[in-house]
Motif scaffolding. Structure first.
Motif, short mmCIF file in Angstrom:
data_model
loop_
_atom_site.label_atom_id
_atom_site.label_comp_id
_atom_site.label_asym_id
_atom_site.label_seq_id
_atom_site.Cartn_x
_atom_site.Cartn_y
_atom_site.Cartn_z
N PHE A 15 0.83 -1.20 0.00
CA PHE A 15 0.00 0.00 0.00
C PHE A 15 0.87 1.26 0.00
O PHE A 15 0.61 2.21 -0.75
N LEU A 16 1.90 1.28 0.82
CA LEU A 16 2.80 2.43 0.85
C LEU A 16 3.53 2.62 -0.48
O LEU A 16 3.75 3.75 -0.92
N LEU A 17 3.88 1.52 -1.13
CA LEU A 17 4.51 1.62 -2.45
C LEU A 17 3.54 2.25 -3.45
O LEU A 17 3.94 3.07 -4.27
N GLY A 18 2.28 1.84 -3.39
CA GLY A 18 1.27 2.44 -4.27
C GLY A 18 1.10 3.93 -4.02
O GLY A 18 1.00 4.72 -4.96
N LEU A 19 1.08 4.31 -2.75
CA LEU A 19 0.98 5.74 -2.42
C LEU A 19 2.18 6.51 -2.94
O LEU A 19 2.03 7.60 -3.51
N TYR A 20 3.37 5.96 -2.75
CA TYR A 20 4.56 6.65 -3.25
C TYR A 20 4.55 6.73 -4.77
O TYR A 20 4.90 7.76 -5.34
N CYS A 21 4.16 5.65 -5.42
CA CYS A 21 4.12 5.65 -6.88
C CYS A 21 3.17 6.73 -7.39
O CYS A 21 3.49 7.45 -8.34
#
Length: 120
Positions: A15-21
Protein backbone atom coordinates in the motif's frame (compact mmCIF):
# COMPACT_ATOMS: atom_id res chain seq x y z
CA UNK A 1 -2.70 -20.60 5.83
CA UNK A 2 -4.22 -17.50 4.31
CA UNK A 3 -6.89 -17.39 6.97
CA UNK A 4 -4.07 -17.04 9.48
CA UNK A 5 -2.75 -14.10 7.47
CA UNK A 6 0.75 -15.39 6.73
CA UNK A 7 1.29 -12.51 4.34
CA UNK A 8 -0.12 -9.70 6.49
CA UNK A 9 3.29 -8.07 6.74
CA UNK A 10 3.38 -7.54 2.98
CA UNK A 11 0.06 -5.66 2.71
CA UNK A 12 1.29 -2.45 4.34
CA UNK A 13 4.45 -2.06 2.26
CA UNK A 14 2.47 -2.74 -0.93
CA UNK A 15 0.00 0.00 0.00
CA UNK A 16 2.80 2.43 0.85
CA UNK A 17 4.51 1.62 -2.45
CA UNK A 18 1.27 2.44 -4.27
CA UNK A 19 0.98 5.74 -2.42
CA UNK A 20 4.56 6.65 -3.25
CA UNK A 21 4.12 5.65 -6.88
CA UNK A 22 1.05 7.88 -7.18
CA UNK A 23 2.79 10.82 -5.52
CA UNK A 24 6.25 10.33 -7.06
CA UNK A 25 5.83 12.78 -9.95
CA UNK A 26 5.44 15.58 -7.42
CA UNK A 27 8.10 14.23 -5.06
CA UNK A 28 10.73 13.81 -7.80
CA UNK A 29 9.51 16.98 -9.61
CA UNK A 30 8.90 15.80 -13.15
CA UNK A 31 5.34 17.03 -13.58
CA UNK A 32 6.27 19.55 -16.28
CA UNK A 33 8.99 17.59 -18.07
CA UNK A 34 7.11 14.25 -18.33
CA UNK A 35 3.31 14.84 -18.36
CA UNK A 36 2.49 11.36 -19.74
CA UNK A 37 4.49 9.72 -16.93
CA UNK A 38 2.68 11.83 -14.33
CA UNK A 39 -0.66 10.37 -15.37
CA UNK A 40 0.86 6.91 -15.78
CA UNK A 41 2.42 6.83 -12.30
CA UNK A 42 -0.74 8.21 -10.71
CA UNK A 43 -2.85 5.45 -12.28
CA UNK A 44 -0.29 2.74 -11.51
CA UNK A 45 0.00 3.93 -7.91
CA UNK A 46 -3.76 3.77 -7.48
CA UNK A 47 -3.79 0.26 -9.00
CA UNK A 48 -1.04 -0.94 -6.65
CA UNK A 49 -2.83 0.62 -3.68
CA UNK A 50 -6.11 -1.06 -4.66
CA UNK A 51 -4.33 -4.41 -4.93
CA UNK A 52 -2.98 -3.89 -1.41
CA UNK A 53 -6.45 -3.08 -0.10
CA UNK A 54 -7.76 -6.20 -1.81
CA UNK A 55 -4.98 -8.27 -0.27
CA UNK A 56 -6.05 -6.96 3.13
CA UNK A 57 -9.83 -7.24 2.74
CA UNK A 58 -10.14 -10.58 0.92
CA UNK A 59 -6.82 -12.44 1.05
CA UNK A 60 -8.21 -15.82 0.05
CA UNK A 61 -9.52 -14.40 -3.22
CA UNK A 62 -6.94 -11.74 -3.95
CA UNK A 63 -3.60 -13.46 -3.47
CA UNK A 64 -4.11 -15.10 -6.85
CA UNK A 65 -3.47 -11.60 -8.20
CA UNK A 66 0.01 -11.55 -6.73
CA UNK A 67 1.30 -12.30 -10.18
CA UNK A 68 -0.46 -9.17 -11.44
CA UNK A 69 1.61 -7.26 -8.92
CA UNK A 70 4.73 -8.80 -10.48
CA UNK A 71 3.54 -7.75 -13.93
CA UNK A 72 2.93 -4.20 -12.69
CA UNK A 73 6.48 -4.18 -11.35
CA UNK A 74 7.98 -5.25 -14.66
CA UNK A 75 5.86 -2.66 -16.48
CA UNK A 76 7.01 0.08 -14.09
CA UNK A 77 10.63 -0.78 -14.89
CA UNK A 78 10.19 -0.40 -18.65
CA UNK A 79 7.54 2.35 -18.65
CA UNK A 80 9.85 5.40 -18.67
CA UNK A 81 11.03 4.48 -22.15
CA UNK A 82 7.61 3.37 -23.43
CA UNK A 83 5.41 6.11 -21.95
CA UNK A 84 7.94 8.88 -21.34
CA UNK A 85 9.65 11.22 -23.77
CA UNK A 86 13.43 11.14 -23.25
CA UNK A 87 13.24 10.70 -19.46
CA UNK A 88 16.14 11.90 -17.36
CA UNK A 89 18.06 9.71 -14.92
CA UNK A 90 15.96 10.68 -11.88
CA UNK A 91 12.71 9.63 -13.55
CA UNK A 92 14.22 6.39 -14.81
CA UNK A 93 15.70 5.43 -11.42
CA UNK A 94 12.47 6.35 -9.64
CA UNK A 95 10.44 3.99 -11.82
CA UNK A 96 13.07 1.24 -11.72
CA UNK A 97 13.10 1.28 -7.92
CA UNK A 98 9.29 1.32 -7.72
CA UNK A 99 9.11 -1.51 -10.25
CA UNK A 100 11.74 -3.61 -8.51
CA UNK A 101 10.01 -3.22 -5.15
CA UNK A 102 6.64 -4.10 -6.71
CA UNK A 103 8.18 -7.18 -8.32
CA UNK A 104 9.83 -8.29 -5.08
CA UNK A 105 6.67 -7.73 -3.02
CA UNK A 106 4.56 -9.49 -5.66
CA UNK A 107 6.88 -12.49 -5.60
CA UNK A 108 6.75 -12.52 -1.80
CA UNK A 109 2.94 -12.51 -1.90
CA UNK A 110 2.83 -15.20 -4.57
CA UNK A 111 5.38 -17.40 -2.82
CA UNK A 112 3.67 -17.17 0.54
CA UNK A 113 0.24 -17.74 -0.96
CA UNK A 114 1.48 -20.77 -2.92
CA UNK A 115 3.15 -22.21 0.16
CA UNK A 116 0.00 -21.62 2.23
CA UNK A 117 -2.33 -23.21 -0.32
CA UNK A 118 -0.33 -26.47 -0.50
CA UNK A 119 -0.69 -27.20 3.21
CA UNK A 120 -2.92 -30.17 4.03
Amino acid sequence: MLGGRDVALVDGPVFLLGLYCAASPWIVHYTTSQPPLVTHNLIMGIAIGLLALGFTRAPERMYGLSWAMCALGVWMIISPWVVGDSPDAGVVWNNIIIGALALILGLACAGTAAKASTRP
